[in-house]
Design a protein around this motif. Structure first.
Motif, PDB file in Angstrom:
ATOM      1  N   ARG A   1       0.838  -1.207   0.000  1.00 51.16           N
ATOM      2  CA  ARG A   1       0.000   0.000   0.000  1.00 51.16           C
ATOM      3  C   ARG A   1       0.873   1.257   0.000  1.00 51.16           C
ATOM      4  N   PHE A   2       1.970   1.240  -0.792  1.00 48.03           N
ATOM      5  CA  PHE A   2       2.950   2.324  -0.719  1.00 48.03           C
ATOM      6  C   PHE A   2       3.053   3.030  -2.074  1.00 48.03           C
ATOM      7  N   TYR A   3       1.914   3.613  -2.503  1.00 48.17           N
ATOM      8  CA  TYR A   3       1.865   4.188  -3.850  1.00 48.17           C
ATOM      9  C   TYR A   3       2.674   5.471  -3.967  1.00 48.17           C
ATOM     10  N   ASN A   4       2.691   6.276  -2.925  1.00 46.16           N
ATOM     11  CA  ASN A   4       3.546   7.468  -2.964  1.00 46.16           C
ATOM     12  C   ASN A   4       5.001   7.056  -3.144  1.00 46.16           C
TER      13      ASN A   4
ATOM     14  N   LYS B   1       5.833   5.914  -6.673  1.00 41.78           N
ATOM     15  CA  LYS B   1       6.055   7.024  -7.587  1.00 41.78           C
ATOM     16  C   LYS B   1       7.501   7.530  -7.481  1.00 41.78           C
ATOM     17  N   ASP B   2       7.974   7.665  -6.249  1.00 43.99           N
ATOM     18  CA  ASP B   2       9.334   8.167  -6.036  1.00 43.99           C
ATOM     19  C   ASP B   2      10.377   7.129  -6.446  1.00 43.99           C
TER      20      ASP B   2
ATOM     21  N   GLU C   1      -5.502  -2.959  -6.776  1.00 42.46           N
ATOM     22  CA  GLU C   1      -4.212  -2.593  -6.182  1.00 42.46           C
ATOM     23  C   GLU C   1      -3.073  -2.949  -7.128  1.00 42.46           C
TER      24      GLU C   1
ATOM     25  N   TRP D   1      -2.932  -0.354  -9.684  1.00 42.46           N
ATOM     26  CA  TRP D   1      -2.359   0.899  -9.162  1.00 42.46           C
ATOM     27  C   TRP D   1      -0.838   0.830  -9.113  1.00 42.46           C
TER      28      TRP D   1
ATOM     29  N   ASP E   1       0.324   1.097 -12.605  1.00 45.17           N
ATOM     30  CA  ASP E   1       0.197   2.484 -13.085  1.00 45.17           C
ATOM     31  C   ASP E   1       1.520   3.237 -12.879  1.00 45.17           C
ATOM     32  N   HIS E   2       2.184   2.953 -11.772  1.00 46.20           N
ATOM     33  CA  HIS E   2       3.481   3.599 -11.519  1.00 46.20           C
ATOM     34  C   HIS E   2       4.620   2.880 -12.236  1.00 46.20           C
TER      35      HIS E   2
ATOM     36  N   ARG F   1      12.020   3.066   1.364  1.00 42.86           N
ATOM     37  CA  ARG F   1      12.596   4.073   0.468  1.00 42.86           C
ATOM     38  C   ARG F   1      14.058   3.791   0.153  1.00 42.86           C
TER      39      ARG F   1
END
Lengths: 217, 276
Positions: B74-77, B80-81, B109, B112, B115-116, B256
């Protein structure tokens, strides 16, 4: 051929329409903005448990097809619907049956013209339980809290509109309105995903759409 | 010149949005969160990414370099990075996400995350994780990504991707499927082997009835460079069975950080950590 049938149907319906118009003329003025149910003869009250309408819909996360019955509450400004949905195996990997309760409020009723009425805003919540998922927890499969969320129980908000056509009442005087509605919705887990990822997801990503029909009976 | 263009674009905006809404109507009409009907660009992603990888082959003897990560969940942000960071790397050939693509085992999910990840300049490949098997997730993974066990050869290296999420099968004694894994490890036609799965064999979520057979099969493979997992969300490298077989664990997206893995020679490798 089709034109002939339409003409014949119109001719057959004409006397009914005329009599309905006469009844209307004698009925008290409709000041509530409700879809016309006024009749010369009031129908016998229904028992409380007798559903007031049937409903069928597609989408919204509660079935390829979901059908059920519902009750009007608070002078039909709110409705409680109970549905059972079906998703075939080829779309989900297993045949799913989904039991759903929906509570919807429609604060505004706008008569458009005779027989037509719009509920521009319906807002509500649903709760669904899915039976038939493949990897449903077996006793002892996981330690307590291994997955904190429920696989089968979903809850979510709904927002939509609805348009109603007032058919002629039944011979016993019951309203037989028929409505088309759409609802945009989502569910608890999608909301959580979006809430924690405002940069990584868009609100459109988590939307679902339902299309449905309601018929009074 | 630009102004009329902008103006017409703004006038077009609403109809375009409406058309978009109609086109995506089928996806919006979700039958269930467990429903895995997907648009055509969200089906068979493993096969599509393998085809993209095959289009940029690695000559024999060239150094292999790939990005290794897992647990996008659940780490979509963070996804993106991560994509922005990986796209700045030069000389990496593909990326691997070692399972737990989704958090709740739902098709959307997986869309999603794709998508990235489809914004990567390099292909990416996945292996199924335990979260991808919740509910009807296993079927969603098959429809959106592909087989639960598969292998591919890139340059001198055969990648063996297998499902080790034994707990999701309530420890039925058949996961990982050793009848599939053994012949893969015994393939002598490629110089090197790398085996990748989600749950590490030393983990409580690996079927204890299969653990010894799995570790033994790896020990007996002379071509194996290392075994790779995710699931634990943090990096580790070691030999938990003290048998000469190296096990590498990935960072999760939420940490990250990711690894750049470089492999050359018979079994030479280097792991570089990148923060984003």
């Amino acid at each position: 051929m089709i034109q002939r049938i339409v003409v014949a149907a119109a001719l057959a319906a004409a006397p009914l329409l005329t009599s309905a118009a006469q009844e209307l003329a004698t009925a008290p003025p409709d000041t509530t903005g409700q879809v016309r149910t006024a009749l010369a003869q009031q129908p016998a009250p229904l028992p409380w448990y007798r559903p007031r309408h049937a409903v069928v819909q597609t989408g919204g996360g509660i079935g390829m097809v979901a059908a059920g019955v519902g009750y009007g509450l608070w002078r039909d400004r709110a409705e409680l619907d109970v549905l059972v949905g079906y998703v075939p195996k080829k779309h989900a990997g297993s045949t799913l049956s989904i039991a759903t309760a929906k509570l919807m409020f429609s604060p505004y009723l706008i008569p458009i013209k005779e027989r037509w009425q719009l509920r521009p805003l319906t807002v509500g919540v649903y709760y669904s339980y899915t039976h038939g998922t493949i990897n449903d927890e077996e006793p002892g499969q996981y330690t307590k809290g291994y997955y904190w969320f429920s696989t089968d129980t979903r809850i979510g908000p709904l927002l939509g509109s609805r348009i109603t056509y007032a058919r002629d009442p039944s011979p016993r005087g019951r309203a037989r309105n028929i409505s088309f509605y759409y609802e945009l919705g989502t569910n608890d887990l999608y909301i959580l995903s979006y809430a924690q990822n405002r940069r990584g997801l868009s609100p459109v990503d988590i939307l679902t759409l339902s299309l449905g029909l309601k018929a009074d009976f | 010149m630009l102004l009329p263009l902008l103006f017409s674009y703004r006038r077009l905006g609403l109809p375009l949005v409406a058309a978009g809404a109609l086109l995506s109507g089928c996806e919006l009409l979700e039958f269930s969160p467990n429903d895995h009907r997907s648009p055509s660009d969200k089906q068979d992603l493993t096969a599509k990414n393998l085809a993209a990888l095959a289009a940029t082959p690695l000559p024999a003897g060239d150094t292999l370099r790939f990005v290794y990560t897992g647990d996008s969940q659940r780490f979509y942000n963070d996804a993106k990075d991560l994509v922005a960071s990986v796209n700045r790397q030069t000389g990496v050939q593909f990326m691997i996400v070692a399972g737990d693509i989704s958090d709740f085992g739902m098709a959307r999910e997986m869309w999603w995350v794709d998508d990235h990840l489809r914004n990567l300049k390099i292909p990416y490949l996945t292996v199924i994780g335990n979260h991808d098997q919740v509910g009807n997730g296993r079927e969603a993974y098959k429809a959106i990504f592909g087989p639960l066990n598969y292998s591919f050869v890139y340059g001198d290296t055969k990648f063996i991707m297998t499902d080790t999420n034994g707990r999701e099968y309530n420890f039925n004694g058949k996961i990982p499927d050793m009848n599939w894994v053994r012949p893969q490890l015994q393939d002598a036609s490629v110089r090197r082997h790398v085996i990748i799965s989600h749950v590490p064999p030393q983990d409580d979520d690996f079927d204890p009835a299969v653990r010894d057979a799995y570790a033994q099969a790896l020990r007996e493979d002379p071509r194996l460079v290392f075994e790779m997992n995710a699931h634990r969300h943090s990096f580790s490298v070691g030999q938990p069975f003290n048998d000469g077989v190296t096990y590498v664990n990935s960072y999760a997206f939420e940490r990250r950080k990711y690894l750049i893995v470089t492999v050359w020679g018979d079994k030479e490798f280097r792991l570089k950590e990148v923060s984003f």
